[in-house]
Motif scaffolding. Structure first.
Motif: not given
Length: 313
Positions: A174-179
């Motif tokens: 995952i590249k972003q904290r929220k997914f």
């Protein structure tokens, strides 16, 4: 997703079973969600929290990887809340369901397909119409399970991603904290002999159904999506249309998925990348051609090489 496992490091994925059920149930019921693992609650703390809620039914995940902990916890939970209906979903419920329901007499039913609308029939009391839940009623076990089917189309009410966003789920790519985790199909049409998912049948959602969920995910501020399909691209034109619509609507997602080396070509990979795909996870179990054939992977070592070359390109 009927395949329990132990978390590596601090990686914890969304409990997709409960996520999907949240959308189905929210249409007619008030739904609350508790992830005791993410909140690092002890069994005692979890039961204390649950007792503060006003509940008719609890749906819990169970798994072979945690069965020795799950069952004592659920037994104690039922003792504390004897009037609450207790349903379970997970890999262990699929095999010898009736036998296990007799053994674990504190459980009221097993959900055999978390995407099925049968849960609504169950709560409505239409027990003769329930096909994907093995359950107890009037001191009798009811099991009207239908044979798994393939290549069906099914609609799915939009899951309640808002209930899950408060937890910091984490996955290695995952590249972003929220997914958000999105399921556009269920099961798998391939017959790899080592995998349970091939026994679940295969069905998929219409493009419009998927896009409605993606718009909702975008509206609540999530820009990273994990497509949890076992093999993204099985129904090629449908997956192409999803990619094209993400581009057309300028949703701005970055996303990742699972796939197979025999499902992608250069044009499809280019479209996936253009629509925001940054990572594809392929199962490459072996480079031994005999083993690939033995376990019915139905692709060759050369196909693996060729697909990895295209991905690099």
């Amino acid at each position: 997703y009927y395949c329990s496992k132990v978390s590596k490091a601090d990686y914890v994925n969304h409990p997709i079973d409960l996520l999907i059920l949240s959308g189905r149930l929210s249409g007619e019921h008030q739904v609350m969600f508790l992830d005791a693992i993410m909140e690092k609650l002890s069994p005692e703390m979890a039961i204390k929290r649950i007792k503060t809620m006003t509940l008719d039914t609890i749906i819990s995940l169970v798994g072979s990887a945690s069965m020795d902990e799950d069952m004592p916890f659920l037994k104690e939970l039922k003792e504390k809340l004897p009037r609450v209906t207790l349903l379970c979903c997970g890999d262990i419920v699929l095999e010898d369901s009736e036998k296990k329901l007799k053994k674990y007499d504190f459980i009221d039913g097993f959900i055999l397909d978390f995407t099925s609308p049968d849960i609504m029939e169950y709560f409505a009391g239409h027990y003769d119409k329930v096909k994907n839940i093995v359950f107890k009623k009037d001191n009798k076990i009811h099991n009207h399970f239908l044979k798994r089917e393939y290549n069906l189309i099914f609609d799915l009410p939009c899951p309640r991603h808002d209930l899950f966003i408060k937890y910091d789920y984490c996955s290695p790519f995952i590249k972003q904290r929220k997914f958000a985790t999105v399921l556009t199909d269920f099961g798998c049409p391939f017959k790899c002999t080592f995998c349970i998912i091939s026994t679940l049948g295969f069905k998929y959602r219409p493009v419009d159904d998927v896009m409605a969920e993606l718009r909702y995910v975008n509206q609540i501020g999530i820009k990273e999506v994990f497509f949890a399909d076992q093999s993204f691209g099985v129904v090629r034109e449908r997956n192409r249309d999803i990619c094209l619509n993400i581009i057309k609507e300028n949703l701005g997602f970055r996303w990742l998925c699972f796939s197979r080396v025999d499902l992608v070509d250069e044009d499809f990979l280019s479209l996936m990348k253009k629509s925001g795909c940054h990572t594809i996870i392929f199962g490459v179990e072996t480079a031994n051609e005999n083993l690939l054939n033995k376990y019915k992977k139905n692709y060759t070592r050369q196909q693996i090489k060729d697909t990895f070359f295209l991905c690099r390109k």
